[in-house]
Motif scaffolding. Structure first.
Motif, short mmCIF file in Angstrom:
data_model
loop_
_atom_site.label_atom_id
_atom_site.label_comp_id
_atom_site.label_asym_id
_atom_site.label_seq_id
_atom_site.Cartn_x
_atom_site.Cartn_y
_atom_site.Cartn_z
N ALA A 1 44.10 83.58 1.03
CA ALA A 1 43.12 82.53 0.79
C ALA A 1 43.00 82.06 -0.66
CB ALA A 1 41.75 82.97 1.31
N PRO A 2 43.07 82.95 -1.67
CA PRO A 2 42.87 82.48 -3.05
C PRO A 2 44.13 81.91 -3.71
CG PRO A 2 42.33 84.84 -2.79
CD PRO A 2 43.14 84.42 -1.63
N CYS A 3 45.10 81.47 -2.94
CA CYS A 3 46.36 81.01 -3.53
C CYS A 3 46.22 79.69 -4.28
CB CYS A 3 47.44 80.88 -2.45
SG CYS A 3 47.22 79.47 -1.34
N GLN A 4 45.08 79.02 -4.11
CA GLN A 4 44.74 77.80 -4.85
C GLN A 4 45.65 76.61 -4.48
OE1 GLN A 4 44.43 78.65 -9.07
NE2 GLN A 4 42.49 79.73 -8.79
N SER A 5 46.05 76.56 -3.22
CA SER A 5 46.82 75.42 -2.74
C SER A 5 46.42 75.12 -1.31
CB SER A 5 48.33 75.69 -2.80
OG SER A 5 49.04 74.65 -2.16
N VAL A 6 45.68 74.03 -1.13
CA VAL A 6 45.25 73.63 0.21
C VAL A 6 46.45 73.33 1.10
CG1 VAL A 6 44.01 71.87 1.52
CG2 VAL A 6 43.03 72.76 -0.60
N TRP A 7 47.46 72.66 0.54
CA TRP A 7 48.63 72.30 1.33
C TRP A 7 49.43 73.52 1.75
CZ3 TRP A 7 49.57 68.12 3.94
CH2 TRP A 7 48.93 66.93 3.57
N LEU A 8 49.55 74.48 0.86
CA LEU A 8 50.27 75.71 1.19
C LEU A 8 49.58 76.43 2.35
CD1 LEU A 8 52.61 77.59 0.55
CD2 LEU A 8 51.23 78.61 -1.29
N LEU A 9 48.26 76.49 2.31
CA LEU A 9 47.51 77.14 3.38
C LEU A 9 47.65 76.38 4.70
CD1 LEU A 9 44.24 78.14 1.47
CD2 LEU A 9 46.12 79.64 2.20
N ARG A 10 47.70 75.06 4.62
CA ARG A 10 47.89 74.26 5.84
C ARG A 10 49.24 74.54 6.47
NH1 ARG A 10 45.76 68.27 3.87
NH2 ARG A 10 43.52 68.76 3.87
N PHE A 11 50.27 74.57 5.65
CA PHE A 11 51.61 74.84 6.17
C PHE A 11 51.68 76.24 6.79
CE2 PHE A 11 53.25 71.76 2.74
CZ PHE A 11 53.19 70.69 3.61
N ILE A 12 51.07 77.20 6.12
CA ILE A 12 51.09 78.58 6.63
C ILE A 12 50.36 78.68 7.95
CG2 ILE A 12 50.16 80.90 6.20
CD1 ILE A 12 50.80 80.42 3.22
N GLU A 13 49.23 77.99 8.08
CA GLU A 13 48.47 78.02 9.33
C GLU A 13 49.31 77.44 10.48
OE1 GLU A 13 44.19 76.55 11.22
OE2 GLU A 13 44.69 76.09 9.14
N GLN A 14 50.00 76.34 10.20
CA GLN A 14 50.84 75.72 11.23
C GLN A 14 51.98 76.65 11.61
OE1 GLN A 14 52.22 71.83 10.15
NE2 GLN A 14 53.07 71.41 12.17
N LEU A 15 52.60 77.29 10.63
CA LEU A 15 53.69 78.22 10.91
C LEU A 15 53.19 79.42 11.71
CD1 LEU A 15 55.52 78.16 7.46
CD2 LEU A 15 56.51 77.45 9.65
N HIS A 16 51.99 79.90 11.40
CA HIS A 16 51.41 81.02 12.14
C HIS A 16 51.24 80.66 13.61
CE1 HIS A 16 50.15 84.73 10.04
NE2 HIS A 16 50.38 84.01 8.96
N ASP A 17 50.72 79.46 13.88
CA ASP A 17 50.53 79.04 15.27
C ASP A 17 51.86 78.97 16.01
OD1 ASP A 17 47.80 78.92 15.15
OD2 ASP A 17 47.68 76.75 14.96
N GLN A 18 52.87 78.42 15.35
CA GLN A 18 54.18 78.32 15.98
C GLN A 18 54.77 79.71 16.22
OE1 GLN A 18 55.65 75.74 17.20
NE2 GLN A 18 54.40 74.08 16.38
N PHE A 19 54.66 80.58 15.22
CA PHE A 19 55.18 81.94 15.33
C PHE A 19 54.45 82.72 16.42
CE2 PHE A 19 55.55 86.41 14.26
CZ PHE A 19 56.88 86.54 13.87
N ASP A 20 53.12 82.59 16.43
CA ASP A 20 52.32 83.35 17.39
C ASP A 20 52.58 82.90 18.83
OD1 ASP A 20 51.27 84.96 15.48
OD2 ASP A 20 49.28 84.07 15.47
#
Length: 226
Positions: free
Chosen positions: A145-164
Motif C-alpha cells: 500500500a505505501p508504494c506511493q503509486s496509484v497506477w502501480l496499485l491499480r495494475f497490481i490489483e488487476q493482475l491479482h484478479d486475473q491470477f486468482d
C-alpha cells in the motif's frame, strides 16, 4: 429526478460490477462460457442498462471478452496467459514492495501486523474459504500500500484478479498451501526489518509457488519453459 435516476443507475452498475467481478474471479462461471443477458438479469435482479454498463467495464478490465454483436464470454484459461500474468506480478509487485518498505511508516506496520493476524485466524477455519480469500487479498494489498503509486496499485490489483481466477479454479494442493501461509508471516518479518532485498526475493518465491498451484487450472499446462 432525472439526475437522481442517473446516479442510482450508476450506483447499481457499480454494485453489479463488484458482484460479477467476485463471481468471475471465484469461478462461478465456466471458462469459455457465454453469458446470457436475460439469465444474468434474472439471477442478479438488475435492469438491462446497469447490467450492460457493468459487463462493458468488466470487459475493459479483462475479466470478460466482448464479442461483436454476440454478447460476452468468460475468457478461457491458458498457460501462456498465466505465465504472462505471473511474470508481471513478480515485476510490478516486487517493485511495489521495495517502495512500500522504503516509504511505509509506523501506521503501515500496525496495519500489516493486523492484516497478517486476521489471515492467520482465517487459516484455522478451512470451512470459511471465502473469508480466507478476502483476508488474503487484503493482506497483499496492505503489504504494498505505501508504494506511493496509484497506477502501480491499480495494475497490481488487476493482475491479482486475473491470477486468482486461475488459482481458485485449480485443484488445491494442501502441502503447498501450508508453505504459502508460512511465507505470509515471513514477508511481514522482512518488511518490518526493512529488508527490501530479502522481502522481494521471498515474494518472488511466494508468487512462483502460487503459480504452481494455479497451473492446475490450465488444460494445456506443461509447466514453465524457462
Amino acid at each position: 429526478m432525472a439526475k437522481d435516476a442517473k446516479e442510482e443507475g450508476a450506483t447499481t452498475a457499480s454494485r453489479i460490477f463488484d458482484i460479477l467481478r467476485h463471481d468471475l474471479v471465484n469461478g462461478r462461471f465456466t471458462a469459455g462460457e457465454k453469458l446470457g443477458i436475460s439469465a444474468l438479469r434474472e439471477h442478479y435482479q438488475v435492469g438491462l442498462s446497469p447490467l450492460r454498463e457493468a459487463l462493458n467495464r468488466l470487459a475493459a478490465y479483462g475479466l470478460l471478452i466482448q464479442e461483436n454483436q454476440r454478447g460476452f464470454r468468460v475468457p478461457r484459461l491458458a498457460r501462456i496467459e498465466l505465465d504472462d500474468i505471473t511474470e508481471m506480478r513478480r515485476q510490478l509487485e516486487g517493485m511495489a514492495l521495495e517502495r512500500a518498505i522504503r516509504h511505509g511508516d509506523a501506521e503501515w506496520e500496525s496495519l500489516l501486523l493486523a492484516a497478517r493476524h486476521r489471515l492467520m485466524r482465517a487459516d484455522n477455519d478451512p470451512s470459511q474459504l471465502d473469508q480466507w480469500e478476502q483476508h488474503h487479498t487484503h493482506f497483499h494489498r496492505t503489504l504494498v500500500a505505501p508504494c506511493q503509486s496509484v497506477w502501480l496499485l491499480r495494475f497490481i490489483e488487476q493482475l491479482h484478479d486475473q491470477f486468482d481466477r486461475y488459482r481458485r479454479m485449480a485443484p488445491p494442493i494442501p502441502s503447498v498451501r501450508s508453505t504459502l501461509d508460512a511465507q505470509h508471516g515471513e514477508l511481514v518479518e522482512l518488511a518490518l526489518a526493512r529488508d527490501a532485498g530479502g522481502a522481494r526475493a521471498l515474494l518472488d518465491r511466494h508468487i512462483e509457488l502460487s503459480y504452481e498451484v494455479a497451473l492446475g487450472s490450465c488444460a494445456d499446462a506443461v509447466g514453465r519453459t524457462g
